[in-house]
Design an enzyme around this catalytic site. Sequence first.
Site, short mmCIF file in Angstrom:
data_model
loop_
_atom_site.label_atom_id
_atom_site.label_comp_id
_atom_site.label_asym_id
_atom_site.label_seq_id
_atom_site.Cartn_x
_atom_site.Cartn_y
_atom_site.Cartn_z
N ASP A 62 -11.78 -1.35 -9.75
CA ASP A 62 -10.69 -1.25 -10.70
C ASP A 62 -11.04 -1.84 -12.06
OD1 ASP A 62 -10.73 -3.93 -9.81
OD2 ASP A 62 -9.02 -3.64 -8.50
N ASN A 128 0.01 -10.18 -1.69
CA ASN A 128 0.97 -9.20 -1.17
C ASN A 128 0.29 -8.13 -0.33
OD1 ASN A 128 -0.32 -7.67 -3.10
ND2 ASN A 128 1.51 -7.28 -4.34
N HIS A 130 -2.46 -6.37 -1.24
CA HIS A 130 -3.12 -5.28 -1.96
C HIS A 130 -4.64 -5.37 -1.82
CE1 HIS A 130 -3.14 -7.93 -5.81
NE2 HIS A 130 -4.40 -7.71 -5.53
N GLU A 135 -0.98 -1.60 -4.68
CA GLU A 135 0.13 -2.48 -4.36
C GLU A 135 0.92 -1.95 -3.15
OE1 GLU A 135 0.23 -5.25 -5.80
OE2 GLU A 135 -0.10 -5.14 -7.97
#
Length: 235
Positions: A62, A128, A130, A135
């Site tokens: 990313d 979370n 990811h 996400e």
Amino acid sequence: MKIIVAKDPKQAGMKGHEIFADALNNGAQVFGLATGSTPLTTYEQIANSQLDFSDRLSINLDEYKGISPDNDQSYQYFMDKNLFSKKAFKHSYLPNGLATDDAAEIKRYDQVIAENPIDLQLLGLGLNGHIGFNEPGTSFDGGTHVVDLTESTINANSRFFDNIDDVPKQAYSMGIGSIMKSKKILLEAYGEKKADIVAKMIEGPVTEDVPASVLQNHPDVVVILDEASASKLSK
């Protein structure tokens, strides 16, 4: 999943280095790379080793959208500083954070991945759940896409910026579908704050609410933890 529990992140980095060395020695040509604080001990071990990636390729997960490669918070800068300046690859691919045509950039990066199948993909794990910047709620089947970062991710990343308002709100991310096509996956997660999500990833149901849980469906995954992040596993 093969679970390795190391004493601490430094020892875990040594284990990560061993997996990279094994992949390289067994002919791996393309390495998927991750950014963030988690892989730093692995990158440090690789940088100080005799491993030679000069005829191999790397593809990063990313990049922030709207940040130039020479910005000290870009993932290009991170990779140059922590790995590429010490262990150069034949070519290293990252999304172009300054791309003005999202559709064209997504198509370009998906083509890079399709033409260079990833042999070993390194992942970190978000609080979370990811992986990359995929996400909760992200489709398990998707390719490269523009992500609207969640508040929790922005808050987590704000420690790297002078002001939380400076944290980018979007990023380009390799999709979960692309990650799952990697021949082998190495996920690293350290620290007590990761213990809850580690347990959900490994022992919970496979659900888009915990993106990393999809790794339960991959045939060759190694998870390296430290004692703190493994503390809430039932076995």
